[in-house]
Each structure stands twice: as structure tokens, then as C-alpha cells.
Write a protein that holds these residues in place. Structure first.
Motif, PDB file in Angstrom:
ATOM      1  N   LYS A   1      81.212 -64.008  50.791  1.00 26.63           N
ATOM      2  CA  LYS A   1      79.984 -63.447  50.217  1.00 26.63           C
ATOM      3  C   LYS A   1      79.732 -64.023  48.821  1.00 26.63           C
TER       4      LYS A   1
ATOM      5  N   ARG B   1      78.326 -67.445  49.172  1.00 31.20           N
ATOM      6  CA  ARG B   1      76.910 -67.358  49.545  1.00 31.20           C
ATOM      7  C   ARG B   1      76.055 -67.036  48.311  1.00 31.20           C
TER       8      ARG B   1
ATOM      9  N   GLU C   1      77.062 -67.785  55.523  1.00 29.20           N
ATOM     10  CA  GLU C   1      76.614 -66.646  56.321  1.00 29.20           C
ATOM     11  C   GLU C   1      77.285 -66.652  57.695  1.00 29.20           C
ATOM     12  N   ARG C   2      77.412 -67.834  58.272  1.00 33.31           N
ATOM     13  CA  ARG C   2      78.087 -67.910  59.578  1.00 33.31           C
ATOM     14  C   ARG C   2      79.573 -67.548  59.445  1.00 33.31           C
TER      15      ARG C   2
ATOM     16  N   TRP D   1      80.908 -65.654  57.185  1.00 34.29           N
ATOM     17  CA  TRP D   1      80.979 -64.206  56.965  1.00 34.29           C
ATOM     18  C   TRP D   1      80.906 -63.486  58.308  1.00 34.29           C
ATOM     19  N   GLY D   2      79.983 -63.905  59.159  1.00 34.54           N
ATOM     20  CA  GLY D   2      79.848 -63.274  60.470  1.00 34.54           C
ATOM     21  C   GLY D   2      81.105 -63.399  61.297  1.00 34.54           C
TER      22      GLY D   2
ATOM     23  N   GLN E   1      71.288 -58.117  57.598  1.00 41.16           N
ATOM     24  CA  GLN E   1      72.025 -59.325  57.242  1.00 41.16           C
ATOM     25  C   GLN E   1      73.293 -59.458  58.081  1.00 41.16           C
ATOM     26  N   SER E   2      74.023 -58.366  58.231  1.00 49.62           N
ATOM     27  CA  SER E   2      75.240 -58.389  59.018  1.00 49.62           C
ATOM     28  C   SER E   2      74.962 -58.832  60.457  1.00 49.62           C
TER      29      SER E   2
ATOM     30  N   LYS F   1      72.381 -60.584  61.592  1.00 49.96           N
ATOM     31  CA  LYS F   1      71.950 -61.979  61.626  1.00 49.96           C
ATOM     32  C   LYS F   1      73.120 -62.927  61.422  1.00 49.96           C
ATOM     33  N   TRP F   2      74.004 -62.602  60.511  1.00 46.64           N
ATOM     34  CA  TRP F   2      75.121 -63.493  60.242  1.00 46.64           C
ATOM     35  C   TRP F   2      76.106 -63.506  61.406  1.00 46.64           C
ATOM     36  N   GLN F   3      76.248 -62.381  62.079  1.00 41.35           N
ATOM     37  CA  GLN F   3      77.085 -62.372  63.273  1.00 41.35           C
ATOM     38  C   GLN F   3      76.427 -63.142  64.420  1.00 41.35           C
TER      39      GLN F   3
ATOM     40  N   GLU G   1      67.010 -66.153  59.711  1.00 44.62           N
ATOM     41  CA  GLU G   1      66.782 -65.052  58.774  1.00 44.62           C
ATOM     42  C   GLU G   1      65.524 -64.279  59.155  1.00 44.62           C
TER      43      GLU G   1
END
Length: 304
Positions: free
Chosen positions: A27, A30, A60-61, A63-64, A104-105, A107-109, A271
Motif C-alpha cells: 500500500k 502504491r 494494486e495487483r 496488494w490483491g 478498492q479491495s 478491484k485490486w483482487q 478502476e
């Protein structure tokens, strides 16, 4: 492991992502990429903006990926009191504590779930779109209404349009990624410049959200419809009822649907956009499918 000496900012960020094993570390990377994006815009540094955009998406990827592992480990696997107490002490931090929204969570997943080749396409498209974002010239890559020009329509709204029109022959202001959803028989991208090409048949139009371009696309649609080349069309815009182009479209349309709630568009990177106003869908044609299809999702006004 420390980063090697003499790395560029891009290389250092890629190295840091490879070494990161906690969601908070990713994070932070990012957040640095977002700051770098803003700096690049202010400095008119297109190459840096491309690099920062790539790092943000990769972060972001990542993080997911990491959050998916953490969440899976936190799932209950026992029912006795000791296990419950141990689990509560080791539960991962909540999204709120991490400063991450539920959207966000999700989308990143979703980015994490993409096959590598699909994700790399997303990255390349996102990098390509930054051309012109550091300047004030009107282009497909700089929007004056939403911060970007290319916002893709959610699948459920495209399907409603397809049902109302009976099919989509042409999407004259599109993008290769958008066509995964729209699936028009013919489509034009920014490179093709749909404003200079003939339009025909049943048209779906979600124009670029740039004041000058949007007005030009509305004028083009109205002219092609008046000529008979376009015999049905649905135009999706924000509900800027005070603008000249809105009145131009409304005067030529048979009906308008004002949806309940706001349509949450998607960028090529995946996004989700949170528009500051509602939308309007204009119907051009003499069919009966539009009202029957859209009356359950909004207020129908017409015929005009």
C-alpha cells in the motif's frame, strides 16, 4: 535484502514490490506511485507518468494477491473457544485501518485474479492512455469532466442498450478493452477518429468526456441520424442539462432515461469511477424497445 545501487526510481519501485510481503508495504508503494503520478503531471513528464502508472497497477495487483492470502488464512477453521481467541488476536487489520475502501479491495483482487497476459494488456493500455495527460491540449487522454476521457460503461447497462436496440452495429467512440463488453459489429477507437468516418445502423455511443469532443460527437450523431444513415441510437452522457450539446441531443431524441442513482464507469485499468452527478440515456429512433427496457431503471421522458 537491500536494493542495488544506482537504480532508477522505476527500477527501485519494481524491486521493492518484489521484496514486499505485507499489504501495508505494498500500500505504501502504491501511495508513492500516486504521488509520483501527480508530480509527473505537474512536471509534464510523460515517461515518468507512464512508469508511475505501471507501478501503481502492479502494486494494486500485488496488494490483491497478498490480501487474498491473508483473508484466506483468517477464515475460521475451528469452533472451540481457544481457537476463536487465538484467531481474534491474529486477525488481519480491517480495510478501514489499512485506508482501503471495499471497492478498492474488490478491484485490486480482481486485478490479482487476472491471468498474467490479460494483466499485462491492462498495464500497456493504461500506460498508452497517459499520452497528453500532462498537457492542456484536448485529446482522448485528458478529460475535463471526470479527470479521464475513457470511462467504460458497466456491462449491465450495455446489455440494456443491446436489448433495446436489438443489437449494436457501431460503437464510434470506443476502445479495445471496452469491446470485451460492447461487442459491436464495428467500432472506432481514438486512433481511428470516428468523427471523420461514416456512421450507420444501430449505434451505441458513450462519448469521450471532454467538453469539446463530447459536443462534436453529439453533433455527429444528430447529423447521421437526421440523414437516415443511423436509424437507431442510444447516447449515454452525464446529465448536464445546462449545456448546449445536451439540448441539441434532447431536441433530436425520441426519449431520455434518467437513471436512478449514478452509473459507476470503469477505466481501462479496471478502476471504478465515482461520478459527481447523474447520467442520461438518449434514444434516437422509432422503436418501442427503449421505454420497455429502461423504464424499470429510471425515469423516461419523451417523446421530445
Amino acid at each position: 535484502m537491500n536494493a542495488p545501487q544506482a537504480l532508477t526510481r522505476y527500477e527501485a519501485a519494481r524491486f521493492a514490490l518484489g521484496e514486499a510481503h505485507r499489504v501495508d508495504e505494498v500500500k505504501e508503494i502504491r501511495n508513492m506511485a500516486l504521488a509520483m503520478q501527480e508530480y509527473a503531471r505537474q512536471a509534464n513528464d510523460t515517461e515518468l507518468l507512464r512508469q508511475a502508472t505501471e507501478i501503481r497497477l502492479r502494486a494494486e495487483r500485488r496488494w490483491g494477491e497478498l490480501y487474498g492470502v491473508v483473508a484466506d488464512k483468517a477464515k475460521p477453521r475451528g469452533s472451540n473457544q481457544h481457537e476463536d481467541r487465538s484467531r481474534s488476536e491474529s486477525d488481519p487489520p480491517t480495510l478501514k485501518k489499512m485506508g482501503v475502501t471495499f471497492t478498492q479491495s474488490a478491484k485490486w483482487q480482481q486485478l490479482a485474479a487476472l491471468p498474467d497476459d490479460k494483466f499485462e494488456i491492462r498495464v500497456e493500455h493504461a500506460k498508452a492512455r497517459v499520452e497528453g495527460m500532462t498537457t492542456s491540449a484536448p485529446s482522448y487522454s485528458k478529460a475535463e469532466y471526470t479527470g479521464e476521457n475513457e470511462w467504460f460503461t458497466p456491462p449491465e447497462w450495455v446489455e440494456l442498450a443491446r436489448r433495446a436496440l436489438g443489437g449494436i452495429d457501431l460503437d464510434p467512440a470506443s476502445h479495445a478493452i471496452a469491446q470485451e463488453t460492447v461487442r459491436a459489429d464495428t467500432f472506432f477507437t481514438a486512433t481511428d477518429n470516428g468523427l471523420e468516418r461514416p456512421w450507420f445502423g444501430r449505434v451505441w455511443l458513450n462519448p469521450p468526456y471532454n467538453r469539446a469532443l463530447l459536443s462534436l460527437f453529439v453533433d455527429k450523431l444528430v447529423a447521421e441520424y437526421a440523414s437516415g444513415a443511423v436509424w437507431q441510437a442510444i447516447l449515454l452522457t452525464h446529465n448536464y442539462t445546462d449545456t448546449e450539446w445536451f439540448h441539441t441531443a434532447a431536441s433530436a431524441a425520441q426519449a431520455i432515461c434518467f437513471p436512478r442513482g449514478r452509473i459507476r464507469f470503469h477505466a481501462p485499468s479496471g478502476e471504478e469511477c465515482s461520478p459527481t452527478q447523474g447520467q442520461a440515456l438518449f434514444y434516437f429512433g422509432d422503436g418501442v424497445g427503449f421505454e420497455a427496457t429502461f423504464r424499470d431503471v429510471g425515469l423516461i421522458v419523451g417523446p421530445i
